[in-house]
Write an enzyme that holds these catalytic residues in place. Structure first.
Site, PDB file in Angstrom:
ATOM      1  N   ALA A   1      26.124  17.008  -7.795  1.00  7.99           N
ATOM      2  CA  ALA A   1      24.992  17.422  -7.856  1.00  7.99           C
ATOM      3  C   ALA A   1      24.091  17.665  -8.457  1.00  7.99           C
ATOM      4  O   ALA A   1      24.209  17.919 -10.084  1.00  7.99           O
ATOM      5  CB  ALA A   1      25.130  18.501  -6.304  1.00  7.99           C
TER       6      ALA A   1
ATOM      7  N   PHE B   1      11.590  35.492 -18.363  1.00  6.34           N
ATOM      8  CA  PHE B   1      10.340  35.665 -17.085  1.00  6.34           C
ATOM      9  C   PHE B   1      10.701  36.704 -15.962  1.00  6.34           C
ATOM     10  O   PHE B   1      10.856  36.855 -15.290  1.00  6.34           O
ATOM     11  CB  PHE B   1      11.422  34.223 -16.270  1.00  6.34           C
ATOM     12  CG  PHE B   1      11.377  32.862 -16.708  1.00  6.34           C
ATOM     13  CD1 PHE B   1      10.953  32.805 -17.957  1.00  6.34           C
ATOM     14  CD2 PHE B   1      12.553  32.010 -16.316  1.00  6.34           C
ATOM     15  CE1 PHE B   1      10.609  31.070 -18.291  1.00  6.34           C
ATOM     16  CE2 PHE B   1      12.679  31.200 -17.103  1.00  6.34           C
ATOM     17  CZ  PHE B   1      11.348  30.314 -17.722  1.00  6.34           C
TER      18      PHE B   1
ATOM     19  N   TYR C   1      29.808  20.271 -15.744  1.00  5.20           N
ATOM     20  CA  TYR C   1      30.517  21.661 -16.496  1.00  5.20           C
ATOM     21  C   TYR C   1      31.327  22.955 -15.552  1.00  5.20           C
ATOM     22  O   TYR C   1      32.118  23.016 -16.345  1.00  5.20           O
ATOM     23  CB  TYR C   1      29.067  23.276 -16.381  1.00  5.20           C
ATOM     24  CG  TYR C   1      29.167  23.880 -16.846  1.00  5.20           C
ATOM     25  CD1 TYR C   1      30.006  24.781 -18.061  1.00  5.20           C
ATOM     26  CD2 TYR C   1      28.907  24.978 -16.121  1.00  5.20           C
ATOM     27  CE1 TYR C   1      29.934  25.637 -18.651  1.00  5.20           C
ATOM     28  CE2 TYR C   1      28.356  26.753 -16.681  1.00  5.20           C
ATOM     29  CZ  TYR C   1      29.323  26.943 -17.478  1.00  5.20           C
ATOM     30  OH  TYR C   1      29.379  28.451 -18.465  1.00  5.20           O
TER      31      TYR C   1
ATOM     32  N   TYR D   1      16.555  22.710  -3.683  1.00  3.61           N
ATOM     33  CA  TYR D   1      17.498  22.925  -4.307  1.00  3.61           C
ATOM     34  C   TYR D   1      19.014  23.339  -3.635  1.00  3.61           C
ATOM     35  O   TYR D   1      20.230  23.516  -2.973  1.00  3.61           O
ATOM     36  CB  TYR D   1      17.931  23.682  -5.545  1.00  3.61           C
ATOM     37  CG  TYR D   1      19.308  23.821  -6.310  1.00  3.61           C
ATOM     38  CD1 TYR D   1      20.409  22.077  -5.835  1.00  3.61           C
ATOM     39  CD2 TYR D   1      20.099  25.141  -5.829  1.00  3.61           C
ATOM     40  CE1 TYR D   1      21.568  23.045  -5.952  1.00  3.61           C
ATOM     41  CE2 TYR D   1      21.013  24.904  -6.666  1.00  3.61           C
ATOM     42  CZ  TYR D   1      21.917  23.859  -6.586  1.00  3.61           C
ATOM     43  OH  TYR D   1      23.485  24.862  -6.624  1.00  3.61           O
TER      44      TYR D   1
HETATM   45  N1  UDP Z   1      15.576  33.993 -17.202  1.00  2.00           N
HETATM   46  C1  UDP Z   1      14.581  33.332 -18.289  1.00  2.00           C
HETATM   47  N2  UDP Z   1      14.289  32.946 -19.111  1.00  2.00           N
HETATM   48  C2  UDP Z   1      14.798  31.657 -19.164  1.00  2.00           C
HETATM   49  C3  UDP Z   1      15.818  31.221 -18.572  1.00  2.00           C
HETATM   50  C4  UDP Z   1      16.926  31.911 -17.356  1.00  2.00           C
HETATM   51  O1  UDP Z   1      14.572  35.257 -18.589  1.00  2.00           O
HETATM   52  O2  UDP Z   1      14.794  30.725 -19.965  1.00  2.00           O
HETATM   53  C5  UDP Z   1      16.065  34.730 -16.097  1.00  2.00           C
HETATM   54  C6  UDP Z   1      15.772  33.720 -14.862  1.00  2.00           C
HETATM   55  O3  UDP Z   1      14.086  34.519 -14.382  1.00  2.00           O
HETATM   56  C7  UDP Z   1      17.264  34.607 -13.870  1.00  2.00           C
HETATM   57  C8  UDP Z   1      17.801  34.658 -15.237  1.00  2.00           C
HETATM   58  O4  UDP Z   1      17.716  34.922 -16.729  1.00  2.00           O
HETATM   59  O5  UDP Z   1      16.693  35.802 -13.955  1.00  2.00           O
HETATM   60  C9  UDP Z   1      18.724  33.294 -14.557  1.00  2.00           C
HETATM   61  O6  UDP Z   1      18.591  32.421 -15.042  1.00  2.00           O
HETATM   62  P1  UDP Z   1      19.304  30.847 -14.821  1.00  2.00           P
HETATM   63  O7  UDP Z   1      18.416  30.165 -14.796  1.00  2.00           O
HETATM   64  O8  UDP Z   1      19.818  31.096 -15.806  1.00  2.00           O
HETATM   65  O9  UDP Z   1      20.003  31.164 -12.844  1.00  2.00           O
HETATM   66  P2  UDP Z   1      19.064  31.246 -11.640  1.00  2.00           P
HETATM   67  O10 UDP Z   1      19.503  32.656 -11.703  1.00  2.00           O
HETATM   68  O11 UDP Z   1      18.349  30.749 -11.777  1.00  2.00           O
HETATM   69  O12 UDP Z   1      20.800  30.350 -10.946  1.00  2.00           O
END
Ligand code: UDP
Length: 329
Positions: free
Chosen positions: A75, A207, A12, A141
């Site tokens: 990665a 979430f 990406y 990670y």
């Molecule tokens: N998030 C969510 N539902 C999802 C995926 C992500 O609510 O299906 C929320 C997640 O809890 C975080 C934000 O969106 O607060 C960004 O998450 P993402 O996985 O895109 O990136 P990260 O912050 O983990 O690098």
């Protein structure tokens, strides 16, 4: 123009950076094993399908014709997967990086731009987070990226290999004109998941809505992938010009809650995002926003995209084009 080796250039962020470097006239060679990247993201004559673990082949590629520098994206990036299979992350992210730097030392290439992550900070005590915040990863990670950053520190001190680590916040958006966008499989990132929910009607799970934030959802720093690509180009130029090793936050400094992203998606698409509230995701920091002033001051980088809706609009355009040719099962 110098020849640059880009690992993970079919992924990406890597593919957007390769596209930018080619537009700027660099001679680019991409190394990707295509286990998570996509061949269609890279001009075929630029792509070498190769494992990072193949130190000898990498050495040969770096030597002939000689490369001036390396940008290292390759990665694994899924936090959840890293909790299930940490060994995979240490083998691929740390082992792969070690093989790469060994090849660089053998070939006499001494400049590296490295994909790091805000996950090196874990749950930072103070936000916006500066580069001075301690390493405190909460996943294999994040730990794998800390280990490589530390390794690079020693390689500079002991072997003169200079590097710039860019600690990414939340990359999103696309360059649909170039045919590039986010295509992870499985997709775990918020913006593409929201757009897919709009398109398919399948609800997305938010979430947690009980965080100590104004609307109860997590706050993140969303940065357009093309701005991130630009940060790599500037970091590369700085190394080529003789700048010392450094680590920089690559974020905009603006925070948006999950519900704000949902609203931006609704404004851009003109449709409601089907959604439900679920439990918190383990390991999520309530607020993660960059203080990007070091990158701005040292390298003059500024984000071109400052409105979340403009970022989402590029991702939506890509999603629509992609859906037209490859329907989601
Ligand atoms: N998030 C969510 N539902 C999802 C995926 C992500 O609510 O299906 C929320 C997640 O809890 C975080 C934000 O969106 O607060 C960004 O998450 P993402 O996985 O895109 O990136 P990260 O912050 O983990 O690098």
């Amino acid at each position: 123009m110098p020849r640059i080796l880009v690992t993970g250039g079919a992924g990406y962020i890597g593919s957007h950076t390769v596209h930018l470097l080619l537009r700027r006239g660099y001679d680019v060679v991409v190394v990707d094993n295509l286990c998570r990247g996509h061949a269609h993201n890279v001009p075929p004559e630029r792509l070498r399908r190769l494992s990072l673990q193949d130190t000898d082949a990498l050495t040969g590629l770096l030597r002939d014709p000689p490369c001036a520098a390396v940008i290292h994206f390759a990665a694994y990036i899924a936090v959840g997967e890293s909790m299930e299979k940490p060994e995979l992350y240490f083998a691929n992210n740390v082992g792969g990086s070690l093989s790469l730097v060994s090849a660089m030392l053998a070939a006499g290439v001494d400049k590296l731009v490295f994909s790091s992550t805000a996950a090196v900070y874990g749950m930072p005590e103070r936000v916006p987070v500066t580069e001075e915040a301690p390493f405190a990863p909460v996943s294999p990670y994040g730990e794998s990226k800390v280990m490589v950053e530390k390794m690079l520190g020693w390689l500079d001190q002991c072997r003169g290999l200079r590097s710039v680590s860019l600690r990414y916040f939340n990359a999103c958006g696309a360059d649909p004109e170039a045919g590039l966008g986010e295509e992870h499989d499985p997709e775990t990132h918020l913006v593409p998941l929201l757009l897919r929910a709009v398109r398919t009607g399948e609800p997305v799970t938010i979430f947690g809505d009980d965080y100590d934030t104004p609307d109860g959802t997590c706050i993140r720093d969303y940065i357009h992938v093309s701005d991130l690509a630009e940060a790599h180009a500037i970091a590369l130029e700085s190394l080529l010009a003789g700048a010392p090793s450094a680590a920089y936050n690559a974020g905009t400094g603006q925070g948006h809650s999950v519900l704000e992203v949902v609203r931006a998606v609704e404004e851009v698409t003109g449709r409601t995002v089907p959604r439900r509230i679920g439990p918190r995701r383990p390991g999520d920091a309530p607020v993660l926003v960059a203080d990007p002033s070091r990158l701005r001051a040292a390298l003059g980088w500024r984000p071109g995209y400052t409105d979340l809706r403009d970022i989402v609009a590029t991702a939506w355009e890509f999603e629509c084009r992609r859906a037209a040719c490859r329907p989601v099962e």
